[in-house]
Design a protein around this motif. Structure first.
Motif, PDB file in Angstrom:
ATOM      1  N   ILE A  66       5.217  10.797   5.368  1.00 22.79           N
ATOM      2  CA  ILE A  66       4.108  11.094   6.276  1.00 22.79           C
ATOM      3  C   ILE A  66       3.224  12.091   5.554  1.00 22.79           C
ATOM      4  CG2 ILE A  66       3.436  12.059   8.502  1.00 22.79           C
ATOM      5  CD1 ILE A  66       6.302  11.300   9.480  1.00 22.79           C
ATOM      6  N   GLU A  67       1.967  11.704   5.349  1.00 19.81           N
ATOM      7  CA  GLU A  67       1.068  12.549   4.575  1.00 19.81           C
ATOM      8  C   GLU A  67      -0.266  12.689   5.279  1.00 19.81           C
ATOM      9  OE1 GLU A  67      -0.726  12.778   0.050  1.00 19.81           O
ATOM     10  OE2 GLU A  67       0.297  10.980   0.697  1.00 19.81           O
ATOM     11  N   GLN A  68      -0.741  13.910   5.379  1.00 17.49           N
ATOM     12  CA  GLN A  68      -2.055  14.160   5.947  1.00 17.49           C
ATOM     13  C   GLN A  68      -3.105  13.787   4.915  1.00 17.49           C
ATOM     14  OE1 GLN A  68      -2.590  18.148   7.343  1.00 17.49           O
ATOM     15  NE2 GLN A  68      -4.492  17.677   8.390  1.00 17.49           N
ATOM     16  N   GLN A  69      -4.117  13.077   5.343  1.00 20.48           N
ATOM     17  CA  GLN A  69      -5.207  12.643   4.473  1.00 20.48           C
ATOM     18  C   GLN A  69      -6.433  13.519   4.727  1.00 20.48           C
ATOM     19  OE1 GLN A  69      -4.670   9.213   2.608  1.00 20.48           O
ATOM     20  NE2 GLN A  69      -2.848  10.456   2.890  1.00 20.48           N
ATOM     21  N   GLY A  70      -7.387  13.472   3.834  1.00 20.35           N
ATOM     22  CA  GLY A  70      -8.634  14.189   4.078  1.00 20.35           C
ATOM     23  C   GLY A  70      -8.940  15.199   2.998  1.00 20.35           C
ATOM     24  N   GLY A  71      -9.949  16.010   3.260  1.00 20.10           N
ATOM     25  CA  GLY A  71     -10.496  16.902   2.264  1.00 20.10           C
ATOM     26  C   GLY A  71      -9.832  18.256   2.132  1.00 20.10           C
ATOM     27  N   LEU A  72      -8.687  18.464   2.726  1.00 21.54           N
ATOM     28  CA  LEU A  72      -8.006  19.757   2.607  1.00 21.54           C
ATOM     29  C   LEU A  72      -7.351  19.892   1.233  1.00 21.54           C
ATOM     30  CD1 LEU A  72      -6.143  19.903   6.037  1.00 21.54           C
ATOM     31  CD2 LEU A  72      -8.132  21.240   5.371  1.00 21.54           C
ATOM     32  N   PRO A  73      -7.191  21.119   0.746  1.00 21.17           N
ATOM     33  CA  PRO A  73      -6.411  21.311  -0.482  1.00 21.17           C
ATOM     34  C   PRO A  73      -4.980  20.822  -0.268  1.00 21.17           C
ATOM     35  CG  PRO A  73      -7.546  23.335   0.142  1.00 21.17           C
ATOM     36  CD  PRO A  73      -7.729  22.368   1.262  1.00 21.17           C
ATOM     37  N   HIS A  74      -4.335  20.337  -1.327  1.00 19.98           N
ATOM     38  CA  HIS A  74      -3.011  19.725  -1.193  1.00 19.98           C
ATOM     39  C   HIS A  74      -1.980  20.658  -0.563  1.00 19.98           C
ATOM     40  CE1 HIS A  74      -2.011  22.040  -4.732  1.00 19.98           C
ATOM     41  NE2 HIS A  74      -0.759  21.648  -4.631  1.00 19.98           N
ATOM     42  N   TYR A  75      -2.076  21.953  -0.788  1.00 22.52           N
ATOM     43  CA  TYR A  75      -1.082  22.875  -0.253  1.00 22.52           C
ATOM     44  C   TYR A  75      -1.245  23.106   1.252  1.00 22.52           C
ATOM     45  CZ  TYR A  75      -4.893  26.204  -1.024  1.00 22.52           C
ATOM     46  OH  TYR A  75      -6.105  26.831  -1.028  1.00 22.52           O
ATOM     47  N   LEU A  76      -2.346  22.667   1.848  1.00 21.04           N
ATOM     48  CA  LEU A  76      -2.537  22.786   3.297  1.00 21.04           C
ATOM     49  C   LEU A  76      -2.233  21.494   4.048  1.00 21.04           C
ATOM     50  CD1 LEU A  76      -5.837  24.878   3.511  1.00 21.04           C
ATOM     51  CD2 LEU A  76      -3.498  25.651   3.923  1.00 21.04           C
ATOM     52  N   LYS A  77      -2.104  20.401   3.321  1.00 22.99           N
ATOM     53  CA  LYS A  77      -1.854  19.106   3.967  1.00 22.99           C
ATOM     54  C   LYS A  77      -0.384  18.966   4.355  1.00 22.99           C
ATOM     55  CE  LYS A  77      -5.414  16.586   1.480  1.00 22.99           C
ATOM     56  NZ  LYS A  77      -5.675  15.500   0.541  1.00 22.99           N
ATOM     57  N   ALA A  78      -0.164  18.441   5.554  1.00 17.07           N
ATOM     58  CA  ALA A  78       1.208  18.159   5.994  1.00 17.07           C
ATOM     59  C   ALA A  78       1.771  17.031   5.130  1.00 17.07           C
ATOM     60  CB  ALA A  78       1.216  17.751   7.460  1.00 17.07           C
ATOM     61  N   LEU A  79       3.005  17.209   4.670  1.00 16.36           N
ATOM     62  CA  LEU A  79       3.685  16.206   3.860  1.00 16.36           C
ATOM     63  C   LEU A  79       5.166  16.262   4.201  1.00 16.36           C
ATOM     64  CD1 LEU A  79       3.764  14.131   1.546  1.00 16.36           C
ATOM     65  CD2 LEU A  79       4.016  16.061  -0.026  1.00 16.36           C
ATOM     66  N   MET A  80       5.710  15.134   4.668  1.00 22.04           N
ATOM     67  CA  MET A  80       7.125  15.074   5.029  1.00 22.04           C
ATOM     68  C   MET A  80       7.737  13.773   4.547  1.00 22.04           C
ATOM     69  SD  MET A  80       7.161  16.387   8.978  1.00 22.04           S
ATOM     70  CE  MET A  80       5.646  15.566   9.462  1.00 22.04           C
ATOM     71  N   MET A  81       8.979  13.844   4.156  1.00 18.87           N
ATOM     72  CA  MET A  81       9.788  12.664   3.875  1.00 18.87           C
ATOM     73  C   MET A  81      10.836  12.616   4.978  1.00 18.87           C
ATOM     74  SD  MET A  81       8.512  11.435   1.095  1.00 18.87           S
ATOM     75  CE  MET A  81       9.693  10.326   0.428  1.00 18.87           C
ATOM     76  N   VAL A  82      10.900  11.496   5.673  1.00 22.56           N
ATOM     77  CA  VAL A  82      11.799  11.375   6.819  1.00 22.56           C
ATOM     78  C   VAL A  82      12.787  10.257   6.547  1.00 22.56           C
ATOM     79  CG1 VAL A  82      11.951  10.993   9.304  1.00 22.56           C
ATOM     80  CG2 VAL A  82       9.955  12.154   8.346  1.00 22.56           C
ATOM     81  N   ARG A  83      14.066  10.564   6.670  1.00 23.25           N
ATOM     82  CA  ARG A  83      15.119   9.566   6.501  1.00 23.25           C
ATOM     83  C   ARG A  83      15.504   9.050   7.864  1.00 23.25           C
ATOM     84  NH1 ARG A  83      18.528   9.718   2.234  1.00 23.25           N
ATOM     85  NH2 ARG A  83      16.535   9.570   1.191  1.00 23.25           N
ATOM     86  N   LEU A  84      15.469   7.734   8.028  1.00 19.10           N
ATOM     87  CA  LEU A  84      15.872   7.095   9.282  1.00 19.10           C
ATOM     88  C   LEU A  84      17.261   6.509   9.102  1.00 19.10           C
ATOM     89  CD1 LEU A  84      12.603   6.719   9.055  1.00 19.10           C
ATOM     90  CD2 LEU A  84      12.976   5.368  11.076  1.00 19.10           C
ATOM     91  N   TYR A  85      18.159   6.865   9.996  1.00 16.81           N
ATOM     92  CA  TYR A  85      19.519   6.342  10.005  1.00 16.81           C
ATOM     93  C   TYR A  85      19.595   5.351  11.160  1.00 16.81           C
ATOM     94  CZ  TYR A  85      20.219  10.444   7.090  1.00 16.81           C
ATOM     95  OH  TYR A  85      20.115  11.392   6.109  1.00 16.81           O
ATOM     96  N   HIS A  86      19.496   4.065  10.827  1.00 15.35           N
ATOM     97  CA  HIS A  86      19.379   3.028  11.861  1.00 15.35           C
ATOM     98  C   HIS A  86      20.661   2.839  12.669  1.00 15.35           C
ATOM     99  CE1 HIS A  86      15.495   2.129  10.225  1.00 15.35           C
ATOM    100  NE2 HIS A  86      16.018   1.874   9.040  1.00 15.35           N
TER     101      HIS A  86
END
Length: 148
Positions: A66-86
């Motif tokens: 999950i990554e925030q897009q747009g003109g913000l500097p990379h260190y301000l953008k939300a970035l997450m890796m989510v593991r789904l255990y089905h």
């Protein structure tokens, strides 16, 4: 007599409940992600745009970024890796803001300035983010369909 200070004790029940709620919400947002590399974008308001991408897909687990897009500097953008255990229907944040392998608790203070309950906090952040997208978000395909 010295009073021993109690430190943070993780609650497995609270973490599991949060991860179960996150799984249910994330499955609604990621229903179009069928193959590795597929992505879907969500627009929230006028300026917030997020991209979900299926990075790994195995019979019992998947990984979504999950990554925030747009003109913000990379260190301000939300970035997450989510593991789904089905098999257990749980979604857990396994990396956030370029920090991976989050420990259940951290001593405080620490060199990286993690909160004592950092793992729980990033999963609660995912909960709030998912609520926002489900309530106010429009996917790129929803937006294109409304134009036709």
């Amino acid at each position: 007599m010295a009073v021993k200070k109690k430190g943070y004790r993780p609650s497995l029940r609270a973490l599991h409940t949060t991860c179960e709620h996150n799984y249910a919400a994330l499955m609604k947002l990621a229903r179009r992600l069928n193959n590795v590399g597929d992505s879907v974008s969500y627009q929230v308001g006028h300026s917030q745009r997020y991209r979900l991408r299926l990075d790994e897909d195995f019979p019992y687990t998947s990984t979504i970024s999950i990554e925030q897009q747009g003109g913000l500097p990379h260190y301000l953008k939300a970035l997450m890796m989510v593991r789904l255990y089905h098999d257990v229907r749980m979604a857990e944040v396994c990396a956030s803001q370029h920090f991976s392998r989050l420990a259940p608790r951290y001593p405080y203070p620490n060199d990286k300035m993690h909160l004592p309950d950092e793992k729980m906090q990033v999963n609660l952040f995912l909960t709030e983010w998912l609520k926002l997208c489900l309530k106010d978000g429009r996917s790129s395909s929803d937006f294109l369909a409304s134009l036709q």
